[in-house]
Design an enzyme around this catalytic site. Structure first.
Site, PDB file in Angstrom:
ATOM      1  N   GLN A   1     -15.966   2.187  -6.393  1.00  0.00           N
ATOM      2  CA  GLN A   1     -15.233   1.049  -5.828  1.00  0.00           C
ATOM      3  C   GLN A   1     -13.759   1.401  -5.727  1.00  0.00           C
ATOM      4  O   GLN A   1     -12.963   0.663  -5.172  1.00  0.00           O
ATOM      5  CB  GLN A   1     -15.384  -0.181  -6.727  1.00  0.00           C
ATOM      6  CG  GLN A   1     -16.803  -0.623  -6.932  1.00  0.00           C
ATOM      7  CD  GLN A   1     -16.910  -1.684  -8.011  1.00  0.00           C
ATOM      8  OE1 GLN A   1     -16.911  -2.885  -7.729  1.00  0.00           O
ATOM      9  NE2 GLN A   1     -17.006  -1.249  -9.254  1.00  0.00           N
ATOM     10  N   ASN A   2     -13.390   2.548  -6.297  1.00  0.00           N
ATOM     11  CA  ASN A   2     -11.978   2.935  -6.349  1.00  0.00           C
ATOM     12  C   ASN A   2     -11.528   3.500  -5.010  1.00  0.00           C
ATOM     13  O   ASN A   2     -12.292   4.206  -4.339  1.00  0.00           O
ATOM     14  CB  ASN A   2     -11.749   3.976  -7.451  1.00  0.00           C
ATOM     15  CG  ASN A   2     -12.117   3.422  -8.817  1.00  0.00           C
ATOM     16  OD1 ASN A   2     -12.180   2.202  -9.000  1.00  0.00           O
ATOM     17  ND2 ASN A   2     -12.432   4.290  -9.764  1.00  0.00           N
ATOM     18  N   VAL A   3     -10.306   3.205  -4.662  1.00  0.00           N
ATOM     19  CA  VAL A   3      -9.746   3.683  -3.384  1.00  0.00           C
ATOM     20  C   VAL A   3      -8.734   4.802  -3.629  1.00  0.00           C
ATOM     21  O   VAL A   3      -8.065   5.260  -2.715  1.00  0.00           O
ATOM     22  CB  VAL A   3      -9.070   2.517  -2.612  1.00  0.00           C
ATOM     23  CG1 VAL A   3     -10.109   1.468  -2.250  1.00  0.00           C
ATOM     24  CG2 VAL A   3      -7.929   1.895  -3.419  1.00  0.00           C
TER      25      VAL A   3
ATOM     26  N   GLY B   1     -16.707   1.857 -16.099  1.00  0.00           N
ATOM     27  CA  GLY B   1     -15.339   1.407 -15.835  1.00  0.00           C
ATOM     28  C   GLY B   1     -15.240   0.326 -14.787  1.00  0.00           C
ATOM     29  O   GLY B   1     -14.295   0.293 -14.006  1.00  0.00           O
TER      30      GLY B   1
ATOM     31  N   HIS C   1     -15.247   1.066  -1.093  1.00  0.00           N
ATOM     32  CA  HIS C   1     -14.112   0.208  -0.714  1.00  0.00           C
ATOM     33  C   HIS C   1     -13.043   0.974   0.043  1.00  0.00           C
ATOM     34  O   HIS C   1     -11.919   0.507   0.169  1.00  0.00           O
ATOM     35  CB  HIS C   1     -13.516  -0.460  -1.971  1.00  0.00           C
ATOM     36  CG  HIS C   1     -14.463  -1.443  -2.591  1.00  0.00           C
ATOM     37  ND1 HIS C   1     -14.231  -2.059  -3.804  1.00  0.00           N
ATOM     38  CD2 HIS C   1     -15.668  -1.898  -2.188  1.00  0.00           C
ATOM     39  CE1 HIS C   1     -15.240  -2.867  -4.102  1.00  0.00           C
ATOM     40  NE2 HIS C   1     -16.128  -2.767  -3.140  1.00  0.00           N
TER      41      HIS C   1
ATOM     42  N   CYS D   1      -7.745  -0.570  17.301  1.00  0.00           N
ATOM     43  CA  CYS D   1      -8.759   0.325  17.907  1.00  0.00           C
ATOM     44  C   CYS D   1      -9.478   1.170  16.867  1.00  0.00           C
ATOM     45  O   CYS D   1     -10.423   1.887  17.189  1.00  0.00           O
ATOM     46  CB  CYS D   1      -8.105   1.205  18.979  1.00  0.00           C
ATOM     47  SG  CYS D   1      -7.010   2.477  18.294  1.00  0.00           S
TER      48      CYS D   1
ATOM     49  N   CYS E   1      -2.965   2.877  21.000  1.00  0.00           N
ATOM     50  CA  CYS E   1      -3.030   1.540  21.644  1.00  0.00           C
ATOM     51  C   CYS E   1      -1.863   0.634  21.273  1.00  0.00           C
ATOM     52  O   CYS E   1      -1.772  -0.496  21.742  1.00  0.00           O
ATOM     53  CB  CYS E   1      -4.353   0.856  21.264  1.00  0.00           C
ATOM     54  SG  CYS E   1      -4.325   0.165  19.592  1.00  0.00           S
TER      55      CYS E   1
ATOM     56  N   TYR F   1       0.833  -1.211   0.000  1.00  0.00           N
ATOM     57  CA  TYR F   1       0.000   0.000   0.000  1.00  0.00           C
ATOM     58  C   TYR F   1       0.869   1.263   0.000  1.00  0.00           C
ATOM     59  O   TYR F   1       0.536   2.263  -0.612  1.00  0.00           O
ATOM     60  CB  TYR F   1      -0.977  -0.031   1.178  1.00  0.00           C
ATOM     61  CG  TYR F   1      -2.160  -0.933   0.895  1.00  0.00           C
ATOM     62  CD1 TYR F   1      -2.147  -2.274   1.270  1.00  0.00           C
ATOM     63  CD2 TYR F   1      -3.260  -0.466   0.173  1.00  0.00           C
ATOM     64  CE1 TYR F   1      -3.210  -3.115   0.967  1.00  0.00           C
ATOM     65  CE2 TYR F   1      -4.319  -1.295  -0.133  1.00  0.00           C
ATOM     66  CZ  TYR F   1      -4.296  -2.624   0.264  1.00  0.00           C
ATOM     67  OH  TYR F   1      -5.332  -3.450  -0.053  1.00  0.00           O
TER      68      TYR F   1
HETATM   69  N1  APR Z   1     -12.592   3.406 -19.826  1.00  0.00           N
HETATM   70  C1  APR Z   1     -13.630   2.611 -19.480  1.00  0.00           C
HETATM   71  N2  APR Z   1     -13.476   1.350 -18.997  1.00  0.00           N
HETATM   72  C2  APR Z   1     -12.219   0.898 -18.876  1.00  0.00           C
HETATM   73  C3  APR Z   1     -11.081   1.662 -19.221  1.00  0.00           C
HETATM   74  C4  APR Z   1     -11.316   2.972 -19.724  1.00  0.00           C
HETATM   75  N3  APR Z   1     -10.308   3.776 -20.079  1.00  0.00           N
HETATM   76  N4  APR Z   1      -9.963   0.906 -18.997  1.00  0.00           N
HETATM   77  C5  APR Z   1     -10.393  -0.279 -18.503  1.00  0.00           C
HETATM   78  N5  APR Z   1     -11.735  -0.289 -18.444  1.00  0.00           N
HETATM   79  C6  APR Z   1     -12.609  -1.347 -17.946  1.00  0.00           C
HETATM   80  C7  APR Z   1     -12.092  -2.751 -18.144  1.00  0.00           C
HETATM   81  O1  APR Z   1     -12.529  -3.247 -19.401  1.00  0.00           O
HETATM   82  C8  APR Z   1     -12.765  -3.496 -16.979  1.00  0.00           C
HETATM   83  O2  APR Z   1     -14.013  -4.048 -17.397  1.00  0.00           O
HETATM   84  O3  APR Z   1     -12.699  -1.163 -16.548  1.00  0.00           O
HETATM   85  C9  APR Z   1     -13.018  -2.404 -15.945  1.00  0.00           C
HETATM   86  C10 APR Z   1     -12.153  -2.550 -14.712  1.00  0.00           C
HETATM   87  O4  APR Z   1     -12.509  -3.764 -14.112  1.00  0.00           O
HETATM   88  P1  APR Z   1     -11.644  -4.318 -12.883  1.00  0.00           P
HETATM   89  O5  APR Z   1     -10.199  -4.234 -13.207  1.00  0.00           O
HETATM   90  O6  APR Z   1     -12.297  -5.605 -12.502  1.00  0.00           O
HETATM   91  O7  APR Z   1     -11.887  -3.247 -11.743  1.00  0.00           O
HETATM   92  P2  APR Z   1     -13.190  -3.054 -10.877  1.00  0.00           P
HETATM   93  O8  APR Z   1     -14.418  -3.434 -11.638  1.00  0.00           O
HETATM   94  O9  APR Z   1     -13.133  -1.670 -10.338  1.00  0.00           O
HETATM   95  O10 APR Z   1     -12.990  -4.069  -9.666  1.00  0.00           O
HETATM   96  C11 APR Z   1     -13.998  -3.968  -8.664  1.00  0.00           C
HETATM   97  O11 APR Z   1     -12.896  -5.596  -7.374  1.00  0.00           O
HETATM   98  O12 APR Z   1     -10.952  -6.428  -6.848  1.00  0.00           O
HETATM   99  C12 APR Z   1     -11.970  -5.709  -6.318  1.00  0.00           C
HETATM  100  O13 APR Z   1     -12.024  -4.074  -4.644  1.00  0.00           O
HETATM  101  C13 APR Z   1     -11.539  -4.333  -5.919  1.00  0.00           C
HETATM  102  O14 APR Z   1     -12.657  -2.256  -6.305  1.00  0.00           O
HETATM  103  C14 APR Z   1     -12.219  -3.447  -6.935  1.00  0.00           C
HETATM  104  C15 APR Z   1     -13.387  -4.296  -7.349  1.00  0.00           C
END
Ligand code: APR
Length: 245
Positions: free
Chosen positions: A101-103, A187, A119, A130, A150, A67
């Protein structure tokens, strides 16, 4: 990109919109998506093998360092036109909820206001015992920093595989998905629950479901409109087509 006339008409009239974003929205900012191959030192690991309570219990330093590497990699990263288009969209819609879902924190960085970080956020750190949040921590390269309160180990404030999502954010996300007139899935591969089920909650309540993604996903056959390509290009095109921005 050309948008169907009925789609444009519907969007122009909408007052309640919910958006779910995934790693694809940040891809054009230079961040690899969750299922892209890891690079460099971390190429030998799959995220699923690092982002879990078990991995942290087994080797806290390895997980902490992963991280720390990701936070370092985030330093030069900026929002892309897709993030900014969502900021503009929020200004036009009376009830707008951005669920991510993005961090990476890029939606807030771009200026989005009503953001639900399902997430968590990689820039935030809390005590594994804690739960106290901390802004600063020692950077001793040998050990994982510990909580001043702690003495527990510090960890990133993100949801690991097998952990529950933050209740308040999840509840708000479900409510927004059920109440919206238009639901965007942008995405995301739609593979991970419970985020992936929000589209069905929207659909079951009569919302128009729209997918914007680089490639088809398991959700594609169930959406009303699917636009496949880069969100950083499609979203600005969408604002232009509907509002002339
Ligand atoms: N524009 C649009 N879509 C895109 C682009 C882009 N420029 N680049 C990639 N993608 C698409 C890919 O085709 C894919 O379907 O974004 C998607 C990303 O999928 P993942 O990599 O699975 O990511 P995500 O869906 O956010 O994962 C969800 O899974 O692993 C856990 O906690 C983690 O938050 C994450 C969650």
């Amino acid at each position: 990109m050309n948008f169907p006339a009925d789609f444009i008409r519907f969007l122009k009239a909408a007052s309640r919109i919910a958006v779910l974003t995934g790693a694809g929205v940040s891809q054009e900012s230079g961040l690899r998506t969750f299922r892209d191959a890891q690079t460099g030192l971390w190429a030998q690991y799959k995220p699923e093998d690092l982002a879990s309570p078990e991995a942290f219990a087994r080797d806290p330093k390895l997980v902490w360092d992963w991280y720390a590497w990701r936070r370092e990699a985030m330093k030069g990263v900026r929002p892309n036109p897709g993030h900014y288009a969502l900021v503009e969209l929020e200004k036009k819609i009376p009830q707008f909820t951005l669920i991510t879902q993005n961090v990476d924190g890029l939606h807030r960085f771009a200026g989005s206001q009503n953001v639900l970080e399902l997430h968590g956020n990689i820039q935030k750190v809390r005590c594994a015992d804690c739960g106290t949040f901390t802004e600063e921590w020692g950077d001793d390269s040998e050990t994982v920093p510990t909580c001043e309160k702690c003495g527990g180990l510090l960890r990133p404030d993100v949801v690991w595989f097998g952990e529950a999502l933050p209740r308040a954010e999840l509840e708000a996300a479900v409510n927004a998905s059920r109440a919206c007139q238009v639901y965007f899935s942008i995405g995301t591969s739609g593979l991970v629950q419970p985020a992936a089920s929000l589209a069905h909650a929207a659909r079951n309540n009569g919302s128009v479901v729209v997918e914007i993604n680089a490639e088809p996903t398991p959700l594609t056959p169930k959406v009303d409109f699917a636009f496949h390509g880069k969100s950083g290009e499609i979203l600005p095109d969408l604002l232009k087509a509907v509002w002339g921005d």
